[in-house]
Design an enzyme around this catalytic site. Sequence first.
Site, short mmCIF file in Angstrom:
data_model
loop_
_atom_site.label_atom_id
_atom_site.label_comp_id
_atom_site.label_asym_id
_atom_site.label_seq_id
_atom_site.Cartn_x
_atom_site.Cartn_y
_atom_site.Cartn_z
N GLU A 1 28.38 30.20 -38.98
CA GLU A 1 27.98 31.59 -38.74
C GLU A 1 26.45 31.71 -38.75
OE1 GLU A 1 30.49 35.26 -39.83
OE2 GLU A 1 28.98 35.24 -41.40
N HIS B 1 45.24 10.76 -45.62
CA HIS B 1 46.62 10.63 -45.12
C HIS B 1 46.90 11.61 -43.99
CE1 HIS B 1 47.64 7.76 -48.26
NE2 HIS B 1 46.74 8.44 -48.97
N LYS C 1 35.42 42.25 -32.45
CA LYS C 1 35.74 43.44 -33.27
C LYS C 1 35.75 44.68 -32.39
CE LYS C 1 33.29 42.11 -37.54
NZ LYS C 1 32.22 42.52 -38.44
O1 F6P Z 1 32.37 37.76 -40.14
C1 F6P Z 1 31.35 38.67 -40.07
C2 F6P Z 1 30.95 39.19 -41.43
O2 F6P Z 1 30.00 40.17 -41.26
C3 F6P Z 1 30.43 38.11 -42.37
O3 F6P Z 1 29.11 37.79 -42.15
C4 F6P Z 1 30.68 38.73 -43.69
O4 F6P Z 1 30.60 37.82 -44.74
C5 F6P Z 1 32.07 39.28 -43.47
O5 F6P Z 1 32.06 39.75 -42.12
C6 F6P Z 1 32.50 40.38 -44.39
O6 F6P Z 1 31.63 41.46 -44.34
P1 F6P Z 1 31.62 42.57 -45.44
O7 F6P Z 1 31.26 41.93 -46.75
O8 F6P Z 1 30.60 43.57 -45.00
O9 F6P Z 1 33.00 43.16 -45.52
#
Ligand code: F6P
Length: 539
Positions: free
Chosen positions: A347, A378, A502
């Site tokens: 990320e 394994h 999203k």
């Molecule tokens: O996957 C995207 C992200 O923004 C991550 O960087 C982050 O750790 C996760 O979603 C959860 O985000 P939040 O803590 O704001 O719920």
Amino acid sequence: MNSIIATPEWLKLTDLARQELDEAPTLRERFASEPDRFRNFSLACDGLLFDYSKQRIDQNTMTALHALWRSANVPAWQQRMRAGDAINTSEERAVLHIALRAPQPADAVARVLRQMRDFCAEIHDARRRGATGKPIRHIVNIGIGGSDLGPKMAVQALAASRKPQPTPQQIHFVSNLDAAHLASTLANLDPRDTLFIIASKTFTTQDTMVNAHSARQWLVAALGEAAVARHFVAISTNLPAVQAFGIEAGNTFEFWDWVGGRFSLWSAVGLSVALAIGHENFMQLLSGAHAMDQHFFNTPVERNLPATMALLGIWNTNFLGAGNLAILPYSHSLELLPRYLQQLEMESNGKQVRRDGTPVGCDTAPILWGEAGSNGQHAFYQLIHQGGRLIPCDFIACRQADFTLPGHHAALLANCLAQSEALMRGKTHAEALAELRATGGNEQLAAFKVFPGNQPSSTLLLPRLEPYTLGQLLALYEHKTFVQGIIWGINSFDQWGVEYGKQLAQRLLPLTTGAQAIDTLADTLDSSTAGQLAWLRQP
Ligand code: F6P
């Protein structure tokens, strides 16, 4: 912004890589001709040993990599991080997770640490109880990504450091939007002795908010609305959203926008860890990470552990052409480390655009994967040994076991050492044939028993897995990731790549719930998405 790939230092490494791939001695030959190879290519740091002698490098390679570090101006970026400059440029934020583990933290950080300490004590000695007066026995951390992977990994990693408490708690983690995760967890719990921690930096993440609302309904159905205050706490930077959810200020643990989600274990996001191992142990975790920070900021590149790890990764990825990195902890307690590091590295650095918006022009974060040894042996080691791909490996092991049973640890260590030896050494056809002849085996099998070897690996050895050393280990990988991002010219602290999916999911939600007809979006839906939707919406 100058491109690193156009620098003389990069071009020098390109030349060295050509030699390495075409004509360099194999690792086996190097060990045979260089008696001091381990001494020359290993680092000791505050109780840790990092052996990188099984990487496909020589002194020229390391010198050229050190020149690359200088050319990318990494020391200036280290200073910028420490000074609290807004080095997360696209979000205009400082990157100061290192400030969370300073021995004398700023007032706000110290205040939340005290709040965590007091909360842990109240839960542990049952001064804080559920709404019906029962002591809290179960703690459910609801969060995802950085609000889940770090604490979940650390709670498992430090299971041996749990202190007996008057009223011990079991810690559970729920992250997946799939109801199977929450429902199967709640199935075994009693609302009267369950406390929920809602951990979300933004407090808007769909996965977490859907789970949090369902957990709230489950609790309210059993104990009524008034019970929420005794059974829910929140960890977030978004205090108004926490309040709107119905969690009061006294039950909220704050953190700040200068802490990235995947770097937030050190903040109140570590509350479940502190509850599991005790506040003093949590402070030890911070202290180990701080010690690694000090090493990283104050040690010349030649002896700098995160820098060395980062530069070897650049060498393997960009010059030898490895597209992946296997993380192989010979510690069952570190079973979740590969997943945690996936978020940290992929990320942070899985990007192709530099800070100034121009293309990087070379590969960035490798695909990180892995599994605890010996389970991985394994499953997929066959491919690492004989699959013909270049797969750099990070082996991690501990001198002392965290859990002891006679015979286990010595066998585990023997396997760890044997695997990196086999990957380095390989086995020739002549050797395979000789072995078969010596044992009267079928000589036709020799071809199948050849191992190409020359597979690069590093091994990191810890004295023992405990809070301090886990802190060192995680901070080591954090700084490694930071250094690689600087060299590639990217901002390691944003994550725009997770936004698009999203956004599309929001648009499709009324179609999957059935609230909206599929043909209302017909103009914008591709036939594949429309076809799947139609199939899913069948009664
Ligand atoms: O996957 C995207 C992200 O923004 C991550 O960087 C982050 O750790 C996760 O979603 C959860 O985000 P939040 O803590 O704001 O719920």
